[in-house]
Scaffold this motif. Structure first.
Motif, PDB file in Angstrom:
ATOM      1  N   LYS A  89      15.599  -0.425  -9.372  1.00 19.40           N
ATOM      2  CA  LYS A  89      16.010  -0.087  -8.011  1.00 19.40           C
ATOM      3  C   LYS A  89      15.029  -0.578  -6.944  1.00 19.40           C
ATOM      4  O   LYS A  89      15.411  -0.771  -5.791  1.00 19.40           O
ATOM      5  N   LYS A  90      13.757  -0.780  -7.333  1.00 22.84           N
ATOM      6  CA  LYS A  90      12.734  -1.123  -6.331  1.00 22.84           C
ATOM      7  C   LYS A  90      11.907  -2.313  -6.827  1.00 22.84           C
ATOM      8  O   LYS A  90      11.149  -2.193  -7.786  1.00 22.84           O
ATOM      9  N   LEU A  91      12.076  -3.451  -6.149  1.00 24.24           N
ATOM     10  CA  LEU A  91      11.416  -4.686  -6.562  1.00 24.24           C
ATOM     11  C   LEU A  91      10.565  -5.240  -5.425  1.00 24.24           C
ATOM     12  O   LEU A  91      10.998  -5.276  -4.272  1.00 24.24           O
ATOM     13  N   ALA A  92       9.365  -5.668  -5.766  1.00 23.79           N
ATOM     14  CA  ALA A  92       8.500  -6.365  -4.810  1.00 23.79           C
ATOM     15  C   ALA A  92       8.330  -7.804  -5.292  1.00 23.79           C
ATOM     16  O   ALA A  92       8.357  -8.070  -6.498  1.00 23.79           O
ATOM     17  N   ILE A  93       8.166  -8.731  -4.356  1.00 21.38           N
ATOM     18  CA  ILE A  93       8.070 -10.141  -4.726  1.00 21.38           C
ATOM     19  C   ILE A  93       7.041 -10.853  -3.858  1.00 21.38           C
ATOM     20  O   ILE A  93       6.936 -10.585  -2.657  1.00 21.38           O
TER      21      ILE A  93
ATOM     22  N   ILE B  97      15.997 -11.908 -10.606  1.00 21.58           N
ATOM     23  CA  ILE B  97      16.312 -10.821  -9.675  1.00 21.58           C
ATOM     24  C   ILE B  97      17.633 -10.153 -10.074  1.00 21.58           C
ATOM     25  O   ILE B  97      17.742  -8.918 -10.112  1.00 21.58           O
ATOM     26  N   GLU B  98      18.621 -10.976 -10.406  1.00 22.79           N
ATOM     27  CA  GLU B  98      19.925 -10.446 -10.824  1.00 22.79           C
ATOM     28  C   GLU B  98      19.794  -9.614 -12.102  1.00 22.79           C
ATOM     29  O   GLU B  98      20.371  -8.525 -12.210  1.00 22.79           O
ATOM     30  N   ARG B  99      19.029 -10.124 -13.051  1.00 21.54           N
ATOM     31  CA  ARG B  99      18.854  -9.413 -14.327  1.00 21.54           C
ATOM     32  C   ARG B  99      18.179  -8.066 -14.110  1.00 21.54           C
ATOM     33  O   ARG B  99      18.584  -7.054 -14.689  1.00 21.54           O
ATOM     34  N   PHE B 100      17.150  -8.042 -13.270  1.00 17.34           N
ATOM     35  CA  PHE B 100      16.455  -6.779 -12.997  1.00 17.34           C
ATOM     36  C   PHE B 100      17.416  -5.736 -12.440  1.00 17.34           C
ATOM     37  O   PHE B 100      17.417  -4.577 -12.857  1.00 17.34           O
TER      38      PHE B 100
ATOM     39  N   LYS C  89       0.813  -1.224   0.000  1.00 20.26           N
ATOM     40  CA  LYS C  89       0.000   0.000   0.000  1.00 20.26           C
ATOM     41  C   LYS C  89       0.844   1.270   0.000  1.00 20.26           C
ATOM     42  O   LYS C  89       0.590   2.197  -0.765  1.00 20.26           O
ATOM     43  N   ASP C  90       1.860   1.307   0.845  1.00 23.96           N
ATOM     44  CA  ASP C  90       2.700   2.507   0.947  1.00 23.96           C
ATOM     45  C   ASP C  90       4.100   2.269   0.397  1.00 23.96           C
ATOM     46  O   ASP C  90       5.051   2.962   0.750  1.00 23.96           O
ATOM     47  N   VAL C  91       4.234   1.238  -0.468  1.00 27.59           N
ATOM     48  CA  VAL C  91       5.540   0.872  -1.021  1.00 27.59           C
ATOM     49  C   VAL C  91       5.640   1.350  -2.467  1.00 27.59           C
ATOM     50  O   VAL C  91       4.764   1.069  -3.287  1.00 27.59           O
ATOM     51  N   ASP C  92       6.689   2.064  -2.749  1.00 28.30           N
ATOM     52  CA  ASP C  92       6.950   2.514  -4.117  1.00 28.30           C
ATOM     53  C   ASP C  92       7.830   1.464  -4.796  1.00 28.30           C
ATOM     54  O   ASP C  92       8.999   1.331  -4.472  1.00 28.30           O
ATOM     55  N   TYR C  93       7.237   0.679  -5.703  1.00 25.44           N
ATOM     56  CA  TYR C  93       8.012  -0.375  -6.372  1.00 25.44           C
ATOM     57  C   TYR C  93       7.833  -0.264  -7.884  1.00 25.44           C
ATOM     58  O   TYR C  93       6.819   0.232  -8.380  1.00 25.44           O
ATOM     59  N   GLU C  94       8.828  -0.744  -8.608  1.00 27.76           N
ATOM     60  CA  GLU C  94       8.800  -0.674 -10.075  1.00 27.76           C
ATOM     61  C   GLU C  94       8.207  -1.924 -10.711  1.00 27.76           C
ATOM     62  O   GLU C  94       7.678  -1.874 -11.823  1.00 27.76           O
TER      63      GLU C  94
END
Length: 344
Positions: free
Chosen positions: A277-281, A268-271, A177-182
């Motif tokens: 810079k910002k990844l959610a999983i 994950i490595e490729r990203f 909700k409050d997370v800025d992810y790409e």
């Protein structure tokens, strides 16, 4: 007939002692539906190689995530059981496919309460040989040998059930909700490609290419790969995710045979190398947090991401004993107990 439910999860070592880990790994990896090679080859591989090298390393990994109360997977499964027990009218027992409490003990606990009609509830959203199928096969063997008067009904894979998709979607939305992810990565437990082909009831549909999982087929009833992609598609649709802001990968491969791709660690490595810079999983193959989510993803995955330049790495917890999830499963069970179909 008196009804009851046996919920079954994967299992865990009894402790982080390498001896307990070795015993658990031995039971797990000697299952012919996990490592599906001839017995002599499986014995050579597992007892001759893996169990002489892997237990110490695995024990160290378990030590990183172990709770005061014990194994997170066991503790969370017990909390889920307790929550459902408080919300349903039938006896609920918990078992693990590997380790303790085992399936025989779970069936015995129900039998001792006078239960003779059991709802087998594998805690896996998607069907796979190494998860759902091995539970059902062992349960049937135990029924024939020890509980011949018991009747079984099985909860089908619920990967596309609207209740599950809504609950999974809500848990993702709440966590982020409050997370800025790409980008949101849906990471599923991997299986060897040959498992997909072995589970193909048509013996011809599953090509593991870019189209077979999207082409309607009776094979999808038992196709783990299709069901993972469908869970992702439906969840993304529920959340209103835009194309190219989410993707699928597969983790936890073992050995040198081809497993489902793309691999999570390499993704994950490729990203990171591409400048993300910002990844959610999120890990929708698991309903309870465990070694594969708490250590492999939340620790190793984050370390990989940071090593290649990533900054923020957010992991969505599994459904665990989330209140909405407890209520969904309780309702499914009560519907079964009152003869209303559970299927989607």
């Amino acid at each position: 007939m008196s009804k009851g439910v046996l919920m079954v999860n994967l299992g865990s070592p009894d402790s982080t002692d390498p001896k307990d880990v070795k015993r658990y790994l031995g039971e797990f990896l000697m299952d012919e539906r996990v490592i599906d090679v001839p017995y002599w080859a499986r014995t050579l591989l597992v007892k001759g190689i893996i169990l002489n090298t892997r237990p110490k390393k695995s024990a160290e990994a378990y030590q990183k995530i172990w709770w005061e109360e014990g194994s997170p997977l066991i503790v969370l499964s017990e909390r889920l059981q307790e929550g459902i027990d408080d919300n349903t009218s039938v006896p609920i027992a918990l078992a693990m496919r590997y380790g303790t409490p085992n399936i025989k003990q779970g069936l015995q606990a129900l039998h001792d309460q006078g239960v003779d009609e059991v709802l087998l509830f594998p805690l896996y959203p998607q069907f796979a040989m190494a998860t759902t199928e091995t539970i059902l096969v062992l349960a049937e063997e135990l029924r024939n040998e020890h509980f011949p008067d018991m009747k079984f009904t099985t909860v089908p894979p619920f990967y596309n059930h609207p209740d599950y998709i809504r609950t999974l979607g809500n848990s993702i939305a709440e966590t982020l909700k409050d997370v800025d992810y790409e980008h949101l990565l849906f990471s599923y437990h991997g299986v060897p490609e040959r498992h997909i082909r072995k589970s193909d009831v048509t013996k011809s549909h599953c090509k593991i290419d870019g189209s077979c999982c999207q082409t309607p087929s009776t094979a999808h009833q038992f196709c783990y790969r299709h069901q993972c992609f469908e869970t992702t598609r439906l969840t993304a649709e529920y959340l209103g995710l835009k194309p190219n802001t989410y993707s699928v990968s597969f983790q936890s491969r073992l050995g040198f045979d081809p497993w489902l791709k793309p691999y999570t660690d390499r993704t994950i490595e490729r990203f990171g190398k591409q400048g993300m810079k910002k990844l959610a999983i999120v890990t929708p193959a698991f309903v309870s947090d465990c070694l594969e989510t708490l250590e492999e993803i939340a620790m190793e995955g984050e370390e990989i991401f940071h090593e290649v330049g990533g900054k923020e790495f957010k992991v969505v917890p599994c459904l665990n004993d989330r209140d909405e999830w407890v209520k969904v499963l309780s309702r499914w069970i009560d519907e079964w107990a009152h003869q209303t179909p559970v299927e989607a």
